[in-house]
Scaffold this motif. Structure first.
Motif, mmCIF file in Angstrom:
data_model
loop_
_atom_site.group_PDB
_atom_site.id
_atom_site.type_symbol
_atom_site.label_atom_id
_atom_site.label_comp_id
_atom_site.label_asym_id
_atom_site.label_seq_id
_atom_site.Cartn_x
_atom_site.Cartn_y
_atom_site.Cartn_z
ATOM 1 N N ASP A 452 42.085 51.581 39.043
ATOM 2 C CA ASP A 452 42.116 52.516 40.402
ATOM 3 C C ASP A 452 40.992 52.038 41.261
ATOM 4 O O ASP A 452 41.297 51.664 42.621
ATOM 5 C CB ASP A 452 42.370 53.875 40.320
ATOM 6 C CG ASP A 452 42.394 54.809 41.374
ATOM 7 O OD1 ASP A 452 43.347 54.478 42.160
ATOM 8 O OD2 ASP A 452 41.767 55.524 41.707
ATOM 9 N N TRP A 453 39.843 51.952 41.015
ATOM 10 C CA TRP A 453 38.673 51.802 41.768
ATOM 11 C C TRP A 453 38.759 50.283 42.078
ATOM 12 O O TRP A 453 38.467 49.973 43.151
ATOM 13 C CB TRP A 453 37.266 51.928 40.899
ATOM 14 C CG TRP A 453 36.181 52.062 41.829
ATOM 15 C CD1 TRP A 453 35.562 53.017 42.451
ATOM 16 C CD2 TRP A 453 35.431 50.995 42.166
ATOM 17 N NE1 TRP A 453 34.463 52.724 43.149
ATOM 18 C CE2 TRP A 453 34.361 51.459 43.083
ATOM 19 C CE3 TRP A 453 35.432 49.426 42.028
ATOM 20 C CZ2 TRP A 453 33.415 50.356 43.757
ATOM 21 C CZ3 TRP A 453 34.310 48.743 42.596
ATOM 22 C CH2 TRP A 453 33.267 49.204 43.370
ATOM 23 N N LYS A 454 39.153 49.302 41.210
ATOM 24 C CA LYS A 454 39.283 47.867 41.722
ATOM 25 C C LYS A 454 40.125 47.505 42.672
ATOM 26 O O LYS A 454 39.871 46.988 43.627
ATOM 27 C CB LYS A 454 39.447 47.052 40.337
ATOM 28 C CG LYS A 454 38.440 46.881 39.551
ATOM 29 C CD LYS A 454 38.837 46.067 38.325
ATOM 30 C CE LYS A 454 37.837 45.850 37.150
ATOM 31 N NZ LYS A 454 38.102 44.956 36.178
ATOM 32 N N SER A 455 41.102 48.349 42.663
ATOM 33 C CA SER A 455 42.157 48.136 43.745
ATOM 34 C C SER A 455 41.847 48.575 45.143
ATOM 35 O O SER A 455 42.179 48.031 46.006
ATOM 36 C CB SER A 455 43.747 48.858 43.368
ATOM 37 O OG SER A 455 43.358 50.196 43.286
ATOM 38 N N ALA A 456 41.013 49.546 45.068
ATOM 39 C CA ALA A 456 40.491 50.260 46.340
ATOM 40 C C ALA A 456 39.205 49.328 46.750
ATOM 41 O O ALA A 456 38.802 49.519 47.872
ATOM 42 C CB ALA A 456 40.115 51.494 46.225
ATOM 43 N N ASN A 457 38.625 48.425 45.840
ATOM 44 C CA ASN A 457 37.312 47.763 46.155
ATOM 45 C C ASN A 457 37.588 46.255 45.806
ATOM 46 O O ASN A 457 36.760 45.807 44.852
ATOM 47 C CB ASN A 457 36.251 48.250 45.619
ATOM 48 C CG ASN A 457 35.710 49.849 46.173
ATOM 49 O OD1 ASN A 457 35.173 49.895 47.049
ATOM 50 N ND2 ASN A 457 36.628 50.721 45.279
ATOM 51 N N PRO A 458 38.528 45.613 46.223
ATOM 52 C CA PRO A 458 38.924 44.177 45.769
ATOM 53 C C PRO A 458 37.706 43.139 45.693
ATOM 54 O O PRO A 458 37.708 42.298 45.032
ATOM 55 C CB PRO A 458 40.297 43.841 46.519
ATOM 56 C CG PRO A 458 39.935 44.494 47.769
ATOM 57 C CD PRO A 458 39.383 45.745 47.431
ATOM 58 N N GLU A 459 36.975 43.352 46.744
ATOM 59 C CA GLU A 459 35.546 42.778 46.758
ATOM 60 C C GLU A 459 34.658 42.584 45.840
ATOM 61 O O GLU A 459 33.771 41.761 45.766
ATOM 62 C CB GLU A 459 34.965 42.915 48.108
ATOM 63 C CG GLU A 459 34.243 43.978 48.647
ATOM 64 C CD GLU A 459 34.990 45.232 48.413
ATOM 65 O OE1 GLU A 459 34.299 46.463 48.329
ATOM 66 O OE2 GLU A 459 36.228 45.184 48.570
ATOM 67 N N TRP A 460 34.598 43.679 44.930
ATOM 68 C CA TRP A 460 33.766 43.821 43.885
ATOM 69 C C TRP A 460 33.563 42.799 42.973
ATOM 70 O O TRP A 460 34.267 42.293 42.716
ATOM 71 C CB TRP A 460 34.078 45.250 43.469
ATOM 72 C CG TRP A 460 32.920 45.549 41.943
ATOM 73 C CD1 TRP A 460 31.775 45.849 42.157
ATOM 74 C CD2 TRP A 460 33.378 45.036 40.738
ATOM 75 N NE1 TRP A 460 31.030 45.879 40.909
ATOM 76 C CE2 TRP A 460 32.148 45.306 39.986
ATOM 77 C CE3 TRP A 460 34.344 44.782 40.065
ATOM 78 C CZ2 TRP A 460 32.131 45.247 38.658
ATOM 79 C CZ3 TRP A 460 34.036 44.514 38.585
ATOM 80 C CH2 TRP A 460 33.003 44.838 38.061
ATOM 81 N N ARG A 461 32.256 42.450 42.735
ATOM 82 C CA ARG A 461 32.044 41.489 41.633
ATOM 83 C C ARG A 461 30.979 42.162 40.659
ATOM 84 O O ARG A 461 29.803 42.875 41.371
ATOM 85 C CB ARG A 461 31.312 40.106 42.157
ATOM 86 C CG ARG A 461 32.343 39.475 43.016
ATOM 87 C CD ARG A 461 33.502 38.953 42.084
ATOM 88 N NE ARG A 461 34.527 38.333 42.979
ATOM 89 C CZ ARG A 461 35.390 38.988 43.668
ATOM 90 N NH1 ARG A 461 35.843 40.136 43.525
ATOM 91 N NH2 ARG A 461 36.459 38.139 44.371
ATOM 92 N N PRO A 462 31.086 42.063 39.508
ATOM 93 C CA PRO A 462 29.804 42.555 38.440
ATOM 94 C C PRO A 462 28.446 42.095 38.852
ATOM 95 O O PRO A 462 28.406 40.956 39.390
ATOM 96 C CB PRO A 462 30.227 42.067 37.206
ATOM 97 C CG PRO A 462 31.177 40.815 37.297
ATOM 98 C CD PRO A 462 31.821 41.031 38.574
ATOM 99 N N ALA A 463 27.325 42.590 38.289
ATOM 100 C CA ALA A 463 26.056 42.366 38.710
ATOM 101 C C ALA A 463 25.618 41.362 37.783
ATOM 102 O O ALA A 463 24.528 40.807 37.972
ATOM 103 C CB ALA A 463 25.069 43.604 38.743
ATOM 104 N N VAL A 464 26.467 40.798 36.992
ATOM 105 C CA VAL A 464 26.164 39.902 35.780
ATOM 106 C C VAL A 464 26.998 38.524 35.857
ATOM 107 O O VAL A 464 28.034 38.826 36.384
ATOM 108 C CB VAL A 464 25.726 40.358 34.467
ATOM 109 C CG1 VAL A 464 24.556 41.275 34.243
ATOM 110 C CG2 VAL A 464 27.061 40.856 34.079
#
Length: 464
Positions: A452-464
């Motif tokens: 659910d969170w990823k679908s609302a924030n598709p630009e997210w990338r992990p910090a590592v």
């Protein structure tokens, strides 16, 4: 060290009763035109409060015209309190947010970047897993790390001819053997809706099964077969806690051990401090060990709590807020703060942690002189004390290469009350649900939170 040290939750009723008035007061202060830095904290034990007042007094003296206004709130109402403040536009200045929500609030623009301050302190001075970085910017200043350990009654083990447990099998056997003797519970450990509580007690079993809740990229790992085995190991231990502990709070769990009604307890350093103050007789016969929760790196991977301060993005006096935050959390003040509850408020800065170790060796403080070994055990564990909301993906498929600084941005959803892992443990212990079915429901909840969170924030990338 003052003798009036009590639980940080000793002032919960005060914090809860004053929350509405505090928000209104903060608004009126902002409207008055003075340079007021609001400061909100959950650390409410008397020694910590005395420390805060001392720092504030010195800061105000060195910054004429600046006033720091301190307000208390509790862990239990922390999230609701801050969300209400943000929604109403209240200036919350420097505040202690739930770690699980920091990255999400940074993405939403609620938090002020603190990268310049972090760089000035020195990025290499921070323990792994204590910084929260999004798109190259830091959004929090850590002020506490810790590690959960296993407190045990040496006298009860000696009387039963049992050695302190070093493996899970020995641990389970000791808890089972001592449970019910003279009315004593095998262990004081629990589950509850307070965010992070159940995770604190369950996660060492997951890590010592060779897995994590999520992988470095957010893939759900909680559904691995070895994690189900870890859940079963944890539940087997929990069956020797009192049933009231299956839906409880931290003070009740601590009081059970402090009052001499449990042979073991899994808790961070605050239990040791309160135990020494409130029941020195039990403290004299208590030892501290890492928690032996599974076959992978047994006892060497622990749960590690952490707390940070952030600065509200819309605070009125940004420069003064950042200056106060740095004064509060670095150098001599950071060391003094760690000594208000030794072993619980572990410095997240390596340089301050080194000074704390030196202090243990030379201090005249009665607690450190008598129980410095407890504090050293915790300090040794902290670099490998993990939490799934801050060190996501540190343990994968039986491999651990060190704690990652990899915040889970949907942690606020994954562990929102009632947390998925708490509901799982409670359904098994209170309702008698099949462990595998309860575990699968938790897996689905963790997967949904990430998806659910990823679908609302598709630009997210992990910090590592």
């Amino acid at each position: 060290m003052p003798s009036a040290r009590v639980s940080r939750r000793g002032l919960l009723s005060l914090a809860a009763a004053s929350s509405g008035a505090a928000l209104l007061s903060a608004c009126s202060d902002a409207e008055s035109g003075g340079t007021v830095v609001p400061f909100y904290t959950t650390e409410s034990d008397p020694t910590s409060l005395a420390f805060y007042r001392s720092v504030i007094k010195k800061f105000e003296r060195e910054h004429p015209g600046v006033t720091v206004k301190m307000t208390l709130y509790s862990d239990e109402n922390q999230l609701q309190y801050l969300q209400t403040a943000m929604q109403t536009g209240t200036d919350i200045g420097v505040f202690a947010p739930p770690a699980a929500n920091i990255l999400d609030w940074a993405v939403k623009g609620y938090l002020l970047p603190l990268s310049d301050m972090i760089e000035d302190i020195g990025e290499d001075d921070f323990l792994p897993g204590t910084r929260i970085v999004h798109r190259g910017e830091d959004y929090a200043m850590p002020f506490q790390a810790n590690a959960s350990v296993l407190y045990y009654r040496k006298d009860l083990l000696d009387a039963a001819g049992i050695d302190p447990p070093r493996t899970y099998g020995q641990f389970l056997g000791a808890v089972r053997e001592l449970h019910g003797r003279d009315g004593v519970d095998g262990i004081s450990s629990g589950a509850g809706n307070t965010p992070g509580m159940t995770t604190q007690f369950l996660s060492p079993y997951v890590y010592q099964a060779g897995w994590d809740y999520y992988g470095p990229d957010g893939e759900v790992l909680f559904g691995k077969d070895e994690v189900l085995d870890a859940v079963k190991r944890h539940v087997a231990i929990m069956r020797y806690a009192r049933k009231g502990a299956y839906n409880t709070n931290y003070p009740d769990l601590m009081n059970t051990y402090i009052s001499g009604k449990a042979a073991f307890a899994t808790m961070a350093g605050r239990l040791g401090v309160n135990l020494a103050e409130q029941n020195p007789r039990i403290a004299e016969v208590t030892g501290v060990l890492p928690v032996p929760a599974g076959p992978f790196r047994t006892g060497r991977l622990a749960y590690g709590g952490k707390n940070q301060y952030s600065v509200f993005a819309h605070t009125r006096h940004r420069r003064a807020a950042r200056a106060f935050l740095k004064e509060l959390t670095t150098g001599e003040n950071a060391l003094k703060f760690s000594l208000t509850v030794p072993g619980h408020l572990v410095p997240p800065l390596k340089s301050v942690g080194a000074r704390l170790r030196q202090e243990i060796d030379v201090s005249d403080d009665p607690y450190l002189k008598k129980h410095g070994d407890w504090v050293r055990t915790i300090l040794d564990l902290v670099p490998h004390a993990l939490s799934p909301d801050m060190a996501m993906g540190s343990v994968v498929n039986g491999r651990y290469d060190g704690k990652l600084s990899n915040p889970c941005p949907w942690a606020g959803k994954a562990w929102a009350p009632p947390p998925a892992d708490a509901s799982m443990v409670q359904s098994i212990l209170l309702r008698g649900d099949d462990p595998e079915q309860a575990w699968r429901r938790a897996v689905d909840q963790f997967a949904f939170a990430a998806r659910d969170w990823k679908s609302a924030n598709p630009e997210w990338r992990p910090a590592v």
